[in-house]
Design an enzyme around this catalytic site. Structure first.
Site, PDB file in Angstrom:
ATOM      1  N   HIS A   1       0.815  -1.224   0.000  1.00  0.00           N
ATOM      2  CA  HIS A   1       0.000   0.000   0.000  1.00  0.00           C
ATOM      3  C   HIS A   1       0.854   1.281   0.000  1.00  0.00           C
ATOM      4  CE1 HIS A   1       0.226   0.238   4.539  1.00  0.00           C
ATOM      5  NE2 HIS A   1       0.157   1.511   4.262  1.00  0.00           N
TER       6      HIS A   1
ATOM      7  N   GLY B   1       2.791   6.393   8.752  1.00  0.00           N
ATOM      8  CA  GLY B   1       4.188   6.670   8.408  1.00  0.00           C
ATOM      9  C   GLY B   1       5.106   5.512   8.769  1.00  0.00           C
TER      10      GLY B   1
ATOM     11  N   SER C   1       4.194   2.405   8.221  1.00  0.00           N
ATOM     12  CA  SER C   1       3.854   1.335   7.270  1.00  0.00           C
ATOM     13  C   SER C   1       5.047   0.859   6.481  1.00  0.00           C
ATOM     14  CB  SER C   1       2.847   1.860   6.260  1.00  0.00           C
ATOM     15  OG  SER C   1       1.594   1.853   6.832  1.00  0.00           O
TER      16      SER C   1
ATOM     17  N   ASP D   1      -0.496  -7.401   1.675  1.00  0.00           N
ATOM     18  CA  ASP D   1       0.133  -6.078   1.712  1.00  0.00           C
ATOM     19  C   ASP D   1       1.656  -6.246   1.795  1.00  0.00           C
ATOM     20  OD1 ASP D   1       0.428  -3.373   1.812  1.00  0.00           O
ATOM     21  OD2 ASP D   1      -0.275  -3.138   3.885  1.00  0.00           O
TER      22      ASP D   1
HETATM   23  C1  4AZ Z   1      -0.632   3.748   8.698  1.00  0.00           C
HETATM   24  O1  4AZ Z   1      -1.493   4.506   8.321  1.00  0.00           O
HETATM   25  C2  4AZ Z   1      -0.866   2.936   9.939  1.00  0.00           C
HETATM   26  N1  4AZ Z   1      -1.851   1.393  14.570  1.00  0.00           N
HETATM   27  C3  4AZ Z   1       0.016   1.931  10.272  1.00  0.00           C
HETATM   28  C4  4AZ Z   1      -0.212   1.195  11.428  1.00  0.00           C
HETATM   29  C5  4AZ Z   1      -1.289   1.460  12.215  1.00  0.00           C
HETATM   30  C6  4AZ Z   1      -2.174   2.461  11.882  1.00  0.00           C
HETATM   31  C7  4AZ Z   1      -1.960   3.222  10.736  1.00  0.00           C
HETATM   32  C8  4AZ Z   1      -1.496   0.642  13.456  1.00  0.00           C
HETATM   33  O2  4AZ Z   1       0.446   3.638   8.095  1.00  0.00           O
END
Ligand code: 4AZ
Length: 398
Positions: free
Chosen positions: A181, A334, A336, A235
């Protein structure tokens, strides 16, 4: 009594004068009136005014409202000021001025610490040297600790142009594992716009001694990642990296690979693992963490995650959940694409890719991670590196 009061008042007045005239002690000097304080030492003088990122330094006196001692510095040459490891200067980034290192290492830096990473094949991690690190944790901050790249040397920072996009994990010298993603344009992503940094401690700073910078030569997004469904199934994405001379990551104290566990390897519920990233450090906060952070999270049973916290539709078998103690530590926007690594026999194995979750560090809303151990074959197929996906460093049961 009166005399003591007078002395106290005098001391206070002197202190007040001293602190108001020099808001930032770091950059003040008493000895200079008309000269630029930055040019105090012969050693620091040079006429380079371009940073490692190719940006032109701004004249130091532009910042004299904030740093009054720069008022006589009518030039933009890089200087070794403060505790910085090499000459630096301010550059303009949008409406801000930020510090950036210049492309001139300090004279006194020893060759052992300054020598750029080489292409010596013995300086590359292999499937049997992955997962090692030199632990180096520092001050605690909200929801985790500030980390250093020595503690998370597999941590990758992915940028599109100047903008930070996502985290990633170095799994082999030429390969980063991250989340699908992070590349919303999928196969149509213009990879030449992206760069990947390894050995990066801070998003807004450049440390040429520790960092290695790469272009992306290939992006493989999982074929079954469905951008329309937005369900985060599969993902996972692979990035092939190479620097401007075609070299992959060189092993240093700041850049190492994480090991991959064997196919479908499980860990018990409650096992503590580590997540790392440069993401938001407060729920609802708007700022990205400038520095690399890490936190400990505990693995949650699949059953609890699918029934208690989310549904079976939301958390499928390609995902697993984890949360911090008392729900206080979590990944956030951020983070991710970044790693969830677990330690076995002093070796770090990549079990998860930070993927999604409802809000951040919220009670009963654990973080959800891509289950890396479902993808050994997929990784092997696309990298052509079966040795790296065999999990040969994983401790064997007797
Ligand atoms: C994101 O948006 C994201 N709390 C990654 C992990 C989590 C929430 C949002 C988990 O990248």
């Amino acid at each position: 009594m009166k005399c003591i009061l007078r002395i106290l008042l005098l001391a206070c007045a002197l202190y007040f004068i001293e602190t108001t005239k020099s808001p930032r002690r770091e950059y003040t000097s008493t000895k200079v009136k008309d000269n630029c304080i930055l040019d105090g030492s012969e050693e620091s003088k040079n006429e380079v005014s371009v940073t490692v990122r190719g940006r032109t330094c701004v004249s130091w006196n532009i910042l004299s409202r904030k740093y009054p001692s720069f008022r006589n510095c009518n030039h933009n040459y890089c200087r070794s000021l403060g505790n910085k490891i090499q000459p630096w200067c301010f550059v303009r980034k949008g409406n801000y001025y930020v510090r950036e290192y210049c492309d001139i290492p300090l004279k006194e830096m020893k060759p052992t610490t300054t020598s750029p990473p080489t292409s010596d094949p013995t300086k590359q991690d292999t499937e049997s040297t992955c997962g090692e690190r030199r632990l180096n944790r520092i001050t605690k901050i909200i929801g985790g600790s500030r980390s250093t790249v020595e503690s998370q040397p597999w941590m990758a920072a992915i940028f599109k142009g100047e903008g930070f996009v996502c985290g990633g994990t170095l799994i082999a010298p030429c390969w980063i594992l991250t989340a699908a993603h992070c590349f919303p344009d999928g196969k149509r992503t213009r990879i030449m716009k992206y760069s990947v940094y390894l050995g990066k401690n801070a998003i807004n700073e450049t440390d040429t001694v520790k960092e290695q910078q790469f272009n992306i030569s290939k992006l493989v997004v999982h074929e079954d990642y469905n951008y329309k469904a937005e369900d985060f199934n599969n993902d996972i994405a692979l990035l092939k990296i190479a620097d401007s001379s075609g070299q992959c990551a060189v092993r240093t104290d700041y850049v190492r690979t994480a090991c991959l566990p064997p196919f479908q390897q499980m860990l018990p519920t409650g096992f503590y693992c580590e997540i790392a990233g440069y993401g938001r450090h407060q729920k609802g906060g708007f700022k990205y963490s400038r520095y690399l952070k890490q936190a400990q999270v505990r693995l949650i049973s699949q059953n609890a995650c699918q029934k208690k916290y989310y549904s079976k539709d939301e958390v499928n078998e390609n995902m697993f959940c984890a949360a911090g103690r008392e729900w206080e530590e979590d990944a956030c926007q951020g983070d991710s694409g970044g790693p969830l690594v677990c330690e076995l026999n002093n070796t770090m194995f990549l079990f998860g890719i930070i993927s999604w979750g409802k809000e951040c560090a919220k009670k009963f809303n654990p973080g959800v991670y891509t289950k890396v151990t479902n993808y050994n074959n997929w990784i092997s197929q696309h990298t052509g590196l079966p040795k790296y996906t065999a999990g040969s460093r994983y401790p064997q049961k007797d």
